[in-house]
Write an enzyme that holds these catalytic residues in place. Structure first.
Site, short mmCIF file in Angstrom:
data_model
loop_
_atom_site.label_atom_id
_atom_site.label_comp_id
_atom_site.label_asym_id
_atom_site.label_seq_id
_atom_site.Cartn_x
_atom_site.Cartn_y
_atom_site.Cartn_z
N PHE B 113 39.94 54.93 -0.28
CA PHE B 113 40.30 56.18 -1.32
C PHE B 113 39.44 55.80 -2.46
CE2 PHE B 113 43.12 57.45 -4.99
CZ PHE B 113 43.03 58.81 -4.70
N GLN B 114 39.02 57.04 -2.88
CA GLN B 114 37.99 56.97 -4.12
C GLN B 114 36.86 56.16 -4.04
OE1 GLN B 114 40.36 57.10 -7.73
NE2 GLN B 114 40.48 59.57 -7.60
N LYS B 163 36.41 46.80 -8.24
CA LYS B 163 37.65 46.58 -9.14
C LYS B 163 37.87 44.88 -9.21
CE LYS B 163 42.18 47.95 -9.98
NZ LYS B 163 43.50 48.86 -9.53
N MET B 469 19.36 84.80 -19.29
CA MET B 469 18.07 84.29 -18.75
C MET B 469 17.62 84.84 -17.47
SD MET B 469 15.45 82.88 -19.96
CE MET B 469 15.29 81.69 -21.13
#
Lengths: 167, 557
Positions: B113-114, B163, B469
């Site tokens: 996850f992530q 982590k 632009m």
């Protein structure tokens, strides 16, 4: 003028270094024929040998861009007439039994050794300068090449100079 | 002393003199944010609305201070949201250290996850990146990252930290960072050759870029230009690096530069390039750029030599040193004829300005009215598009590090973050963000950040309700087929500002511009000014892509 230039790189042996080098080659649109990586003479470092197609400006730009990779410690274009370059080939040739001697006549010129004999094939190992390997392959095409594997070029500059640049 | 990885990060930031970081918390950086809580008396953390805003803020902080910007984001989407900000900094050589969390070591490579391979993703847009798998390596990696970001040609470095590493404990010992030195890399012969080219030149020009600002070499450049009586053209990135009120300053060079700088490039016999890289927006036609001129290039990055334009002589190294040495060596010269010729060209090639209207303000008028209210040291930030070019043409920059714009990557949505970073770095200064309705729509969520920290940012939305632009290019090169550039959105930016908690004002036309601006600039509070401009306004003059000043467009419609 477009030419082939062999370039040696002395790099940190870190995970991802090969990716950094190849991703830069692809991103900057350089055109390479071969790339080899192996441990360098110094622990913790690797040696890469790259054959680049390009004019002098492209070679200069290639070297300058490679030097910007933090893990690349040294890069040099190896002089054409002052370096030794070599590569190894394994080649499996179609052999029907009748032409085996003809094949051996060719391979012996290149000091290629027969490493395996199959039912319908002969496998050779040869090493030499890239152009010698190219001509060996050309000659063997007449018999039929079933498959081949080339290692790519390894090259060192002649004389006492080294690429090693240890921190 | 024994510290955990997150405390080591904080200590290493302090070693580097970092007192401000930008970021956004998340699961993989919980430990880091716990350390930031502990160190909050020494490290200020600015919370953005979106990680992209935080990355641009770190960029704006770096551009206006000269220090390394720091941004922190969590793994996965947090990390990928940084990508545009990192790429923007990379293209403009802005020093930045991006710290991302990642999943724990044992979850890496399992599509957890992530989880995302941010090192793989950011490889082509960073000078270098690291993944730190062992807490014992952490301190040295952070030190190396800052050194890489700040040395040579500056740029962003990313550190990805799983982590578990931020929670693991190991011995930490404080280190004083070594002073970064960039030695002169050119040999004596190159230097002598450069001096010879300079001394034999009759009509030289200086083409300067962002490198002058990055190297803090403005004073040295002014000294050389004055000694050589040599006119100066700046790239958009170089603005502020040379005072525009100086008699030798010509203007910006390139696509939306002036006639004068274009003619100078075509007619000079020497171009002294200082910290600039001949991008396609400057050297549209690489073969014809400075076709009759010898080119000397002063740069810190060897890979810029002969990359786009073939040069005659290069001097590699820190610009400050090279410029100083050149100034000491060259002879004092005067070139009244060449200067007179240039000012003659300066009078030609003028753009026809659109007539005054009751319904719209004119962008030049607003920019000049803002200039009348700002000090030379105030900071100007832009987003990307027509408004950016108008500001680059008309705002008079006098001091380095007063200008933040995404010059290389051209990142719409850059402005809000960069303005926040600039304002956080310089509470004593006023920060003016010029943006367009297109760019502003991209990242207006950062109004929340401006409001939360009560930053002295004056946001001027040059609102033409179109993507001006791109629309201008469609007018010129696509038969006026306005594909997706006429959104005419109904967004009421005054109400948007109020909804986010800041004051909103509106400029309807040139007549009320001064009074509204005076009200807006009357205090140190954030404010948004919705400034109505015509959808048909163009950026002129314009050298079409791949062309030279001979093809200059000064009129449209």
């Amino acid at each position: 003028m477009e030419n082939k230039q062999i370039i040696g790189l002395f790099v940190h042996n870190h995970p991802g270094v090969l990716l950094r080098v190849t991703s830069l080659i692809s991103r900057r649109g350089f055109n390479i024929d071969s790339l080899t990586v192996s441990p360098a003479a110094v622990d913790g470092y690797s040696r890469m040998t790259i054959r680049l197609s390009g004019d002098d400006d492209q070679v200069e730009q290639f070297i300058n861009q490679m030097m910007k990779i933090v893990d690349v410690k040294n890069v040099e274009a190896l002089p054409d007439d002052g370096s030794v370059a070599s590569e190894l080939i394994l080649v499996k040739v179609l052999a029907d039994g009748k032409n085996n001697n003809d094949i051996l006549a060719v391979t012996s010129k290149y000091h290629a050794s027969l490493v395996n004999l199959g039912e319908h094939s002969m496998t050779f190992r040869a090493s030499g300068a890239p152009f010698e390997i190219d001509t060996l392959v050309e000659e063997l095409r007449a018999f039929g090449i079933m498959e081949m594997a080339r290692t790519g070029i390894a090259a060192l500059e002649n004389g006492d100079r080294c690429l090693n640049n240890v921190e | 002393m024994k510290l955990n990885g997150s405390e080591i990060i904080a200590e290493c930031l302090l070693e580097q003199g970092v007192d401000t970081v930008f970021g956004y918390p998340g699961g993989a950086v919980l430990n880091i944010y716990d350390a930031l809580y502990k160190y909050s008396d020494r490290i200020t953390h600015i919370l953005s609305s979106h990680e992209q805003g935080a990355a641009h803020a770190a960029d704006g902080y770096a551009r206006t201070t000269g220090k390394c910007g720091v941004v922190i984001a969590t793994s996965g989407p947090g990390a990928t949201n940084l990508v545009t900000g990192i790429a923007t900094a990379y293209m403009d050589s802005i020093p930045m250290v991006a710290i991302t969390g990642n999943v724990t070591n044992d979850l890496l490579a399992r599509d957890s996850f992530q989880e995302v391979d941010i090192c793989g993703i950011s490889m082509p847009i960073t000078k270098h990146n690291f993944i730190v798998k062992d807490v014992k390596d952490l301190a040295n990696v952070i030190r190396k990252a800052f050194k890489i970001a700040m040395s040579g040609r500056k740029g962003p470095v990313l550190i990805d930290i799983p982590k578990d590493v931020t929670g693991a404990v190991c011995e930490y010992e404080k280190t004083v960072p070594a002073v970064i030195e960039n030695p002169l890399m050119s040999d004596k012969n190159d230097f002598l050759y450069a001096c010879e080219l300079i001394s034999t030149a009759k009509c030289p020009m200086i083409y300067m870029g962002g490198g002058v600002v990055s190297a803090d070499a403005s004073k040295e450049l002014i000294a050389l230009a004055e000694k050589l009586d040599c006119p100066v053209a700046s790239s958009v990135m170089g603005l502020g690096g040379f005072p525009q009120s100086h008699r030798l300053y010509m203007g910006t060079i390139g696509m939306h530069g002036g006639y004068e700088t274009g003619k100078a490039t075509d007619n000079c016999d020497l171009i002294l390039t200082v910290g600039a890289r001949f991008s396609d927006r400057v050297a549209g036609d690489r073969e014809k750029f400075g076709k009759d001129a010898r080119i000397i290039q002063l740069d810190i990055d060897k890979a810029e030599i002969n990359k786009n334009v073939k040069i005659d002589c290069c001097l590699l190294g820190d610009l400050k040193d090279t410029l100083r040495e050149l100034t000491n060596t060259v002879e004092k010269t005067e070139r009244p004829q060449w200067i007179a010729q240039l000012s003659e060209w300066g009078k030609q090639g003028k753009v026809t300005e659109t007539p005054k209207s009751d319904d719209y303000a004119h962008p030049y008028h607003v920019i000049e009215a803002v200039r009348a209210l700002t000090k030379d040291s105030d900071i100007i930030v832009t987003d990307v598009g027509q408004h950016q070019m108008w500001v680059s043409q008309r705002y008079r920059f006098e001091e380095p590090r007063t200008w933040c714009t995404s010059g290389g990557l051209g990142t719409m949505g850059y402005g809000m973050g960069a303005a926040i970073g600039s304002a956080v770095a310089h509470p004593e200064k006023r920060v003016v963000l010029f943006t367009g309705d297109g760019s502003f729509h991209m990242n207006l969520n950062e109004l929340a950040t401006v409001c939360s920290y009560d930053l002295n940012v004056k946001i001027i939305v040059l609102n033409n309700t179109v993507l001006g632009m791109v629309r201008q290019w469609q007018k010129l090169f696509y038969g006026r087929r306005f594909s997706q550039t006429d959104p005419h959105r109904k967004t009421d930016f005054v109400k948007v500002a109020q909804a986010f908690g800041i004051k909103g004002l509106r400029i309807h036309n040139d007549d009320d511009a001064e009074s509204v601006l005076a009200q807006a600039f009357g205090d140190d509070k954030p404010v948004l000014i919705d400034c109505r401009i015509s959808p048909d306004e163009n950026v002129l003059p314009m050298i079409p892509p791949g062309k030279t000043v001979d093809d200059l467009i000064t009129e449209m419609e």
